[in-house]
Scaffold this motif. Structure first.
Motif: not given
Length: 299
Positions: A149-154
């Motif tokens: 959610a914070a970075t856009g990267e899982r």
């Protein structure tokens, strides 16, 4: 879990790192600020390891320790991002879920500059502390979701403080993680084939070439001590790579430790060392090192 004291033994694989590099180097920045144990955050106790050992009585809020950690994101993080940009290197950031949930714009900036976000647990604690698979799985997924959610990267890689649990790799395999770094037992990636639902690729980490040694009495004192230690490791492993067995070196950093001005001279020194050896060294994110290993090591 059965201990493996042999590993590759006397027949290590001869990995071919990109560009013919004789050594792969993983720069890791630990992003833990706001996820340390803190009464302020509702935890039963405060983290005690810092610039000094905390003298605040148990159960009371420790504003001093909170400030020591906050320095990492308030002042140290920008130093790291600027230096990595100037030297043209990409790092892996071990991110605690609660930390990035509290400072999502800073975590997002790290990934926006091309760095990797890896899962460092929901809070900065050993996963060996979890009493059950179910409790650990909830923490793992909570951190996964917060980082995404914070970075856009899982995140596809994992490392927790101290020790994993007997179930950690099983959970990582279940939730499609590509590598685990809770291992200190090799200089080469390897497969753990005993993992239910696996196998799981293991990208070993290390605590010796790590700025936590500034917080330990048997460790580094001056910035040059860390630079000299890193240089010795780099050159030893380059020589081994030139003899036919390229390996992996981990260099661990923390926002609140080497983010401080004097100790940041060590970071600058290490980055200059790597630049001077760019023909022999591949500095890469852990997910890229994992991809190179997966392509060459049969699962």
């Amino acid at each position: 879990m059965r201990r493996d004291l042999t590993g590759y033994g006397l027949a290590p694989p001869r990995l071919a790192w990109p560009g013919g590099a004789k050594l792969a180097v993983s720069l890791v920045v630990n992003y833990e600020e706001g996820a340390e144990m803190a009464v302020e955050a509702g935890d039963p106790e405060n983290e005690r390891i810092g610039e000094v050992v905390s003298v605040v009585p148990p159960g009371r809020r420790d504003l001093g320790q909170e400030g020591i950690f906050a320095y990492g994101t308030r002042a140290g993080l920008g130093r790291f991002l600027d230096a990595f940009d100037r030297h043209g290197v990409k790092a892996t950031w071990f991110m605690c879920g609660r930390a990035v949930e509290r400072t999502p714009e800073l975590a997002r900036a790290c990934v926006a500059r091309g760095h990797e976000a890896a899962n460092h647990g929901w809070v900065w604690r050993p996963h060996a502390d979890y009493p059950s698979r179910e409790a650990e799985e909830a923490g793992l997924l909570r951190a996964t979701e917060a980082i995404a959610a914070a970075t856009g990267e899982r995140p596809v890689g994992f490392f927790c403080r101290g020790s994993a649990s007997p179930w950690t790799r099983e959970l990582l395999a279940r939730h499609a993680y590509l590598y685990d770094s809770n291992a200190f037992d090799d200089d080469l990636p390897y497969w753990d084939r005993a993992v239910p639902g696996g196998p799981m690729l293991v990208l070993p980490y290390a605590l010796d070439c790590n700025d936590m040694k500034f917080f330990h009495p048997n460790g580094f004192v001056l910035p040059q001590h860390f630079v000299d230690y890193a240089e010795a490791a780099i050159d030893q492993l380059i020589e081994e790579g030139e003899r036919g067995v390229p390996k992996l070196l981990n260099i661990g950093l923390h926002l609140r430790i080497c983010g401080r001005p004097a100790r940041f001279r060590a970071v600058e020194g290490i980055l200059r060392l790597l630049a001077a050896r760019r023909d022999a060294v591949w500095v890469a994110r852990r997910r890229d090192i994992a991809a190179a290993a997966r392509a060459q090591l049969p699962a």
